[in-house]
Design a protein around this motif. Sequence first.
Motif, short mmCIF file in Angstrom:
data_model
loop_
_atom_site.label_atom_id
_atom_site.label_comp_id
_atom_site.label_asym_id
_atom_site.label_seq_id
_atom_site.Cartn_x
_atom_site.Cartn_y
_atom_site.Cartn_z
N SER A 15 0.80 -1.21 0.00
CA SER A 15 0.00 0.00 0.00
C SER A 15 0.84 1.27 0.00
O SER A 15 0.41 2.28 -0.52
N GLU A 16 2.02 1.24 0.55
CA GLU A 16 2.84 2.45 0.58
C GLU A 16 3.35 2.81 -0.82
O GLU A 16 3.48 3.97 -1.15
N LYS A 17 3.65 1.81 -1.63
CA LYS A 17 4.22 2.07 -2.95
C LYS A 17 3.16 2.06 -4.04
O LYS A 17 3.17 2.90 -4.92
N GLU A 18 2.27 1.11 -4.00
CA GLU A 18 1.30 0.89 -5.07
C GLU A 18 0.42 2.11 -5.33
O GLU A 18 0.12 2.42 -6.47
N PHE A 19 0.02 2.81 -4.28
CA PHE A 19 -0.95 3.88 -4.45
C PHE A 19 -0.39 5.23 -4.03
O PHE A 19 -1.13 6.15 -3.74
N SER A 20 0.94 5.37 -4.03
CA SER A 20 1.54 6.60 -3.53
C SER A 20 1.27 7.81 -4.42
O SER A 20 1.44 8.93 -3.99
N PRO A 23 -5.14 9.04 -4.61
CA PRO A 23 -6.34 8.22 -4.45
C PRO A 23 -6.94 7.75 -5.77
O PRO A 23 -7.59 6.71 -5.82
N ASP A 24 -6.72 8.50 -6.85
CA ASP A 24 -7.27 8.08 -8.14
C ASP A 24 -6.67 6.76 -8.60
O ASP A 24 -7.33 5.95 -9.24
N ASN A 25 -5.39 6.53 -8.27
CA ASN A 25 -4.76 5.27 -8.64
C ASN A 25 -5.43 4.10 -7.92
O ASN A 25 -5.60 3.03 -8.51
N LEU A 26 -5.78 4.28 -6.68
CA LEU A 26 -6.46 3.22 -5.93
C LEU A 26 -7.82 2.93 -6.54
O LEU A 26 -8.19 1.77 -6.71
#
Length: 193
Positions: A15-20, A23-26
Amino acid sequence: MDEAEYSFLGTAIDSEKEFSDGPDNLARYVFRILYDMEDIDEAVQMILEIVGKQFDVSRAYVFESSEDGECCSNTYEWCNEGISSEMKQLQNVNYKELGDYEALFQEDHIFYCRDIQSLSPTLVELFESQGIHSTLQCAFYDNGIFRGFIGFDECTGSRFWTREEVSSLSLISQILATFLKLNRMEAETPVKE
């Protein structure tokens, strides 16, 4: 975080890297999971876990209303470490026993409560029995009819939900509710031969 965490599904979660990047990426990632996975139940469980960990909530869940709209049941749930499941106790809950639950959701379809002590005694009792201090719930509708909600609870103390968190969780809830609705419609449609 140097190492990725792993979910009960065996999926890497970082979660720290994937969506840094925001929020649109999540939200895009959630959409992709729902779009690509054939098993909607597995996809919803995965999303609740990813979102729960990303926003560091105690519990993430889905409640769906009965066909007649009088009751609701907890159909999906993810709990953080040390938080007990409430799913078994929350089946066929009669909305009338809770007062006008739908009225809690403002015109933006969000029920945000930083401190449950500000609610009616009936709701305080309900939330306290689940260990909830703060909650954020996003309602979903079908043709203007209240069909349930997706919620995020904080059980470790009261929580101030930022505008960005509310916006992101609302968008993710809308995506999730859309796919749940489509899945339910598909399940109800008779197969043509």
